[in-house]
Write a protein that holds these residues in place. Structure first.
Motif, short mmCIF file in Angstrom:
data_model
loop_
_atom_site.label_atom_id
_atom_site.label_comp_id
_atom_site.label_asym_id
_atom_site.label_seq_id
_atom_site.Cartn_x
_atom_site.Cartn_y
_atom_site.Cartn_z
N ASP A 99 0.85 -1.18 0.00
CA ASP A 99 0.00 0.00 0.00
C ASP A 99 0.89 1.23 0.00
OD1 ASP A 99 0.91 0.32 2.67
OD2 ASP A 99 -0.78 -0.87 3.43
N ALA A 100 0.29 2.40 0.17
CA ALA A 100 1.06 3.64 0.10
C ALA A 100 2.09 3.73 1.22
CB ALA A 100 0.11 4.84 0.16
N ARG A 101 1.82 3.10 2.35
CA ARG A 101 2.75 3.17 3.48
C ARG A 101 3.77 2.05 3.46
NH1 ARG A 101 -0.18 3.53 9.06
NH2 ARG A 101 2.01 3.80 9.66
N ARG A 102 3.37 0.88 2.96
CA ARG A 102 4.26 -0.29 2.92
C ARG A 102 4.23 -0.86 1.51
NH1 ARG A 102 1.18 -0.35 7.44
NH2 ARG A 102 2.26 -0.20 9.46
N THR A 103 5.09 -0.31 0.67
CA THR A 103 5.03 -0.66 -0.75
C THR A 103 5.43 -2.11 -1.03
OG1 THR A 103 7.28 0.21 -1.03
CG2 THR A 103 5.45 1.71 -1.47
N PHE A 104 6.14 -2.74 -0.10
CA PHE A 104 6.50 -4.14 -0.28
C PHE A 104 5.59 -5.07 0.53
CE2 PHE A 104 10.65 -2.46 -1.68
CZ PHE A 104 10.76 -3.18 -2.86
N GLY A 105 4.53 -4.53 1.11
CA GLY A 105 3.63 -5.36 1.87
C GLY A 105 4.16 -5.61 3.28
N TYR A 106 3.82 -6.78 3.83
CA TYR A 106 4.10 -7.08 5.23
C TYR A 106 5.05 -8.25 5.41
CZ TYR A 106 0.13 -4.02 6.11
OH TYR A 106 -0.71 -2.94 6.15
N MET A 107 5.77 -8.61 4.34
CA MET A 107 6.58 -9.83 4.43
C MET A 107 7.73 -9.73 5.41
SD MET A 107 6.73 -11.33 0.59
CE MET A 107 7.18 -9.72 -0.07
N ARG A 108 8.19 -8.53 5.73
CA ARG A 108 9.31 -8.42 6.66
C ARG A 108 8.90 -8.72 8.10
NH1 ARG A 108 14.46 -4.63 5.42
NH2 ARG A 108 15.08 -5.82 3.59
N LEU A 109 7.60 -8.88 8.34
CA LEU A 109 7.19 -9.38 9.65
C LEU A 109 7.81 -10.74 9.92
CD1 LEU A 109 3.41 -8.38 9.78
CD2 LEU A 109 5.27 -7.40 11.12
N GLU A 110 7.95 -11.53 8.86
CA GLU A 110 8.59 -12.84 8.98
C GLU A 110 10.02 -12.70 9.49
OE1 GLU A 110 10.19 -16.38 5.97
OE2 GLU A 110 8.88 -14.79 5.23
N ILE A 111 10.74 -11.72 8.97
CA ILE A 111 12.13 -11.52 9.36
C ILE A 111 12.24 -10.97 10.78
CG2 ILE A 111 14.30 -10.44 8.71
CD1 ILE A 111 13.15 -12.52 6.74
N LEU A 112 11.36 -10.05 11.12
CA LEU A 112 11.36 -9.52 12.49
C LEU A 112 11.06 -10.62 13.50
CD1 LEU A 112 9.48 -6.13 11.95
CD2 LEU A 112 11.88 -6.43 12.55
N ALA A 113 10.09 -11.47 13.18
CA ALA A 113 9.76 -12.58 14.07
C ALA A 113 10.95 -13.53 14.19
CB ALA A 113 8.54 -13.33 13.55
N GLY A 114 11.63 -13.79 13.09
CA GLY A 114 12.80 -14.66 13.12
C GLY A 114 13.91 -14.10 13.99
N PHE A 115 14.13 -12.80 13.92
CA PHE A 115 15.17 -12.16 14.72
C PHE A 115 14.86 -12.28 16.21
CE2 PHE A 115 16.99 -8.28 16.68
CZ PHE A 115 18.33 -8.51 16.40
N VAL A 116 13.60 -12.01 16.58
CA VAL A 116 13.19 -12.11 17.98
C VAL A 116 13.29 -13.55 18.47
CG1 VAL A 116 11.27 -11.81 19.60
CG2 VAL A 116 11.73 -10.06 17.88
N ASN A 117 12.84 -14.50 17.64
CA ASN A 117 12.91 -15.91 18.02
C ASN A 117 14.36 -16.36 18.24
OD1 ASN A 117 10.23 -16.71 18.15
ND2 ASN A 117 10.08 -16.97 15.95
N ALA A 118 15.26 -15.90 17.38
CA ALA A 118 16.66 -16.28 17.51
C ALA A 118 17.24 -15.79 18.84
CB ALA A 118 17.46 -15.71 16.34
N LEU A 119 16.95 -14.55 19.19
CA LEU A 119 17.43 -14.02 20.46
C LEU A 119 16.85 -14.81 21.64
CD1 LEU A 119 17.26 -10.16 19.83
CD2 LEU A 119 19.28 -11.64 19.78
N THR A 120 15.56 -15.15 21.54
CA THR A 120 14.92 -15.91 22.62
C THR A 120 15.56 -17.28 22.78
OG1 THR A 120 12.82 -14.78 22.17
CG2 THR A 120 12.71 -16.83 23.44
N LEU A 121 15.85 -17.94 21.67
CA LEU A 121 16.45 -19.27 21.72
C LEU A 121 17.87 -19.22 22.29
CD1 LEU A 121 15.18 -20.61 18.29
CD2 LEU A 121 14.49 -21.43 20.54
#
Length: 356
Positions: A99-121
């Motif tokens: 959309d106008a605010r997120r031209t690439f959509g929301y796929m980087r939520l996957e990467i943010l979740a992966g980063f947080v999960n890695a730190l937790t592990l």
């Protein structure tokens, strides 16, 4: 997937045959999301529910039985759940268009979740290691019976999840990755079963913290790999397997009319979705549109880069369009402006700021 296609087209910002400028995309609609069938997504979601659910059972059982190996195996199952969750997030959020605010959509939520999960592990691994040392110094009693039952059930659940994943598209990178995670967790369940048998037969409880450290090493390996890959994407680093210098030379030497390639940037929008931008200098008389299309084909076929932005370096070129016999006197500047127009979703040209 068709429903995830971005509803815009950058394939040829110049209109007509005078394609004298920069171009985006791969000659059509951009595909920013991984291709996936509804069946694949269902398989991943059911596998995620089973894995995460039994991870909680194994964690509680490990605490009750006093088995650090079971707790470590639950942590290993958490890495599986994280991998499955990231795969599902990639499928689910990848369908949301930009959309106008997120031209690439929301796929980087996957990467943010992966980063947080890695730190937790990583924090989990540190806790298990500290607890294992304490138990080696002062051994605690371990209930071998409950430990054996829970570890065996864990092996059965992992085997079921693995067979379920085999029913999906095994050529899909997320499915393959999830299967590898589950296979490694099956080894963790076998290790916990072995520890329970040894304790039941010999009463030697130190094997429990020893095996928990070995399982923690598997967790740390997965977590560290996830941390590096997610951080590299968040920092917009060059994707693994792409050599920018090699790419630059390949485009310059293999595409007819290209004299030089500079300002090359390659990064990943999300895992498995590399993107690139570059400026190219072309020889006088070279068809700019043809050169751009050839470059895009080269990037797609040889480097797996489907999303690219290629711009002609007009200043360094000195005006190739002005020397091109297809353009009359005074037409070069108009052609350059037309090449910088952007096409909206309805096909109407929206001139850039300052265009004549």
């Amino acid at each position: 997937m068709a429903e995830a296609d971005m509803p815009h087209d950058h394939s040829g910002h110049g209109h007509g045959t005078q394609d004298c400028g920069h171009d985006h995309g791969g000659g059509g609609h951009h595909h920013h999301a991984p291709d996936v069938t509804p069946r694949n997504e269902r398989v991943i979601l059911v596998a995620l529910a089973l894995t995460f659910g039994f991870m909680l059972v194994e964690l509680v059982g490990g605490l009750i039985a006093g088995s650090l190996a079971l707790v470590a195996d639950a942590g290993h199952m958490l890495t599986d759940a994280a991998a499955l969750g990231l795969a599902w997030a990639g499928f689910h959020f990848g369908r949301r268009g930009g959309d106008a605010r997120r031209t690439f959509g929301y796929m980087r939520l996957e990467i943010l979740a992966g980063f947080v999960n890695a730190l937790t592990l990583i924090v989990l691994v540190i806790w298990i290691a500290v607890e294992a040392v304490a138990r080696l110094i002062t051994p605690d009693p371990v209930l071998a019976g409950p430990m054996f039952v829970i570890a065996t059930l864990g092996l059965v659940v992992n085997a079921g999840v693995f067979l379920m994943l085999r029913q999906g598209d095994r050529d899909h990178v997320n499915i393959r990755g999830a299967m590898l995670h589950v296979l490694s967790d099956m080894l963790g369940s076998v290790a916990a079963i072995l520890a329970a048998v040894v304790i039941a037969l010999t009463g030697w409880t130190p094997i429990d913290p020893i095996l928990s450290v070995l399982l923690s090493a598997l967790i740390l390996r997965s977590a560290w790999s996830l941390l590096k890959s997610s951080l590299n994407i968040l920092m917009e680093g060059t994707p693994k397997g792409v050599d920018v210098g090699e790419l630059r030379v390949a485009v310059r030497d293999s595409v007819e009319g290209v004299l030089d390639v500079h300002h090359v940037h390659v990064w990943s929008i999300t895992s498995g979705r590399p993107a690139a931008t570059m400026e190219v200098q072309i020889a006088a008389g070279t068809d700019p549109g043809g050169a751009v299309r050839a470059i895009k084909t080269k990037l797609s076929v040889d480097f797996g880069i489907e999303h690219s932005t290629v711009e002609i370096d007009w200043d360094r070129l000195g005006g190739a369009c002005a020397l091109d016999p297809r353009f009359g006197p005074g037409d070069a500047a108009d052609a350059h402006d037309r090449a910088d127009e952007h096409t909206d979703d309805d096909g109407a040209a929206a001139p850039r700021a300052g265009a004549r």
